[in-house]
Scaffold this active site. Structure first.
Site: not given
Ligand SMILES: *Cc1c(COP(=O)(O)O)cnc(C)c1O
Length: 466
Positions: A112
């Protein structure tokens, strides 16, 4: 560049307004009216660029005239300055034709950061230009709070109030948030549960007076600017493996459909993506959709991969709009049906079209654990429970001769207990995070009451109701 809403009843806007607004006024999500495309020669010319420079080239396809080139170049430099790996997104080989792109070298060790570090600087720039400031309020069960905090710490035009349930987040998660001492960051420890925190945030957004006097904002995963920042690493990985002259598959652990949507956008822009493989845990609404054409909400159960424990895939509406030939009326109908009955269904020929590009695979916790062990024995790589779901999905749906890139979404140290149980390796926190376990913490305890939280924010910002 002009953006339109998936529900067809909101004003067309440019990139800056779309970024600051988040959700469209008709409840839909913004998308470009037409996709920017890159000729093979222009893609080839991006090989070997430093990551911020590549980000600049991709993002400038979406910003139109809203951000001058030198400003965008500065924003992309700032966004990736705090990553602790020189490659920003290093690509590692796991097996014949199987690779992992490590997207966890940012300040909070999860992917993120790629979107949020950029979004923070972008917000600050756009607000500063308009002479405005904003207050971001959010709720976290522990995992996503720190990514938002790290994204906006120290920025002049943005204040952040992050609510977490007191005593209900792990010590590392709490310290990742509370060790940030910048004046614009406020951690509120609510005497309640995560649901209480979310309800408080919702109630603040529903209070029109409060919302207006604080210029309330959110940085949630439906923000279009976040998607554009995620498109960049698809280009990076494919270029390393021979694009545009060779096709590539991606395998993406996803819940909200945010990360994999960025891959779809990259393919619309001309990147030769053969297949987009979705990995889900047992909260498998997406996998069930790509199996049956039925989107159906079920309860959420906790898993080893908590960042994918979702009930609704909030970014899916953007892809559905594309799949249904941008028929906004039909999207409105399906979304109303989903809100009412918790389900909708698309036609067989539409599902067949979706499956030309997408495949999906689910992994329960037992299989996830086993896969962590298997990857470790086979390659020596220690993977976290989210990323490894991508590996299993790639094995299921990859094709011989076409390289598949798994997106590694979290550092294994973030999920150290699950990882150690699965493969016997204890993963230490990287040096960049060790200091948080010793330093000073700042947080404010607050009772689970809308009045108390509102009053605290009013006082801190010296803004009172008229
Ligand atoms: C947020 C997150 C995801 C999922 O991301 P999406 O926005 O749902 O595609 C997967 N793995 C980790 C470690 C995350 O923090």
């Amino acid at each position: 560049m002009i953006y339109e809403s998936t529900r067809g009843a909101a004003a067309h806007l440019g990139f800056a307004d779309v970024t600051l607004k988040g959700l469209a006024e008709d409840g839909g999500l913004y998308l470009p009216r037409s996709w920017p495309t890159l000729e093979a020669d222009r893609i080839r010319a991006m090989r070997g660029l430093p990551y911020p420079e590549l980000a600049f080239r991709i993002l400038s396809c979406f910003t139109g005239n809203d951000i001058p080139g030198d400003t965008l170049a500065r924003l992309t430099r700032e966004a990736y300055a705090r990553f602790d790996h020189g490659a920003i997104a290093p690509l590692k080989q796991l097996d014949t034709s199987l690779y992992v792109m490590e997207l966890f070298h940012g300040p909070t060790l999860a992917f993120k950061d790629f979107a949020l570090q950029f979004l923070g600087h972008l917000f600050n720039h756009l607000l500063g230009e308009r002479g405005e400031t904003c207050t971001i309020v959010g709720a976290t069960s522990g995992d996503t709070g720190s990514a938002a905090i790290e994204a906006v710490r120290g920025l002049e035009a943005v204040r952040l109030y992050m609510l977490h349930p007191q005593g209900k987040v792990s010590e590392v998660q709490r310290r990742q948030m509370t060790s940030v001492l910048d004046e614009n960051i406020h951690n509120l420890a609510v005497d309640g549960t995560f649901d209480d925190c979310q309800n408080l945030v919702k109630a603040m957004f529903n209070d029109a007076g409060f919302r207006a006097r604080h210029n309330l904002s959110a940085v949630n995963s439906i923000n279009w600017a976040r998607i554009t920042a995620q498109v960049v690493y698809y280009f990076r990985a494919a270029l390393e493996l021979g694009a545009p002259d060779r096709p590539v598959n991606f395998s993406v652990p996803t819940g909200n459909f945010g990360n994999v949507l960025a891959g779809y956008v990259a393919s619309r822009m001309g990147l030769p993506i053969n297949r987009l493989i979705i990995g889900s845990n047992s909260n498998d609404i997406l996998t069930r959709f790509f199996e049956s054409g039925r989107m159906e909400q079920q309860g959420v159960s906790p898993t080893l991969s908590p960042s994918m424990d979702i009930q609704i895939s909030s970014n899916f509406e953007r892809y559905l709009y594309e799949l249904l030939d941008r028929d906004a009326g039909r999207i409105r109908g399906l979304m109303e049906e989903f809100a009412r009955n918790g389900r909708f269904q698309i036609a067989g020929d539409e599902l067949a079209r979706a499956r030309e590009l997408f495949a999906a695979h689910r992994l329960d916790d037992g299989a996830t654990s086993a896969e962590i062990g298997r990857v470790y024995r086979n390659s020596g790589e220690v993977m976290d429970p989210h990323s490894v779901i991508g590996v299993a999905a790639a094995r299921e749906h990859g094709e011989p001769g076409i390289p598949t890139v798994v997106l590694g979404t979290a550092h294994p140290a973030k999920f150290a207990d699950a990882v150690e149980t699965a493969c016997g390796v204890s993963v230490p926190l990287p040096p960049s995070l060790k200091h948080i376990m010793e330093g000073e913490e700042r947080l404010r305890p607050v009772t689970n009451s809308l009045d108390a939280v509102r009053r605290l924010i009013d006082r801190a910002t010296r803004r009172t109701p008229d």
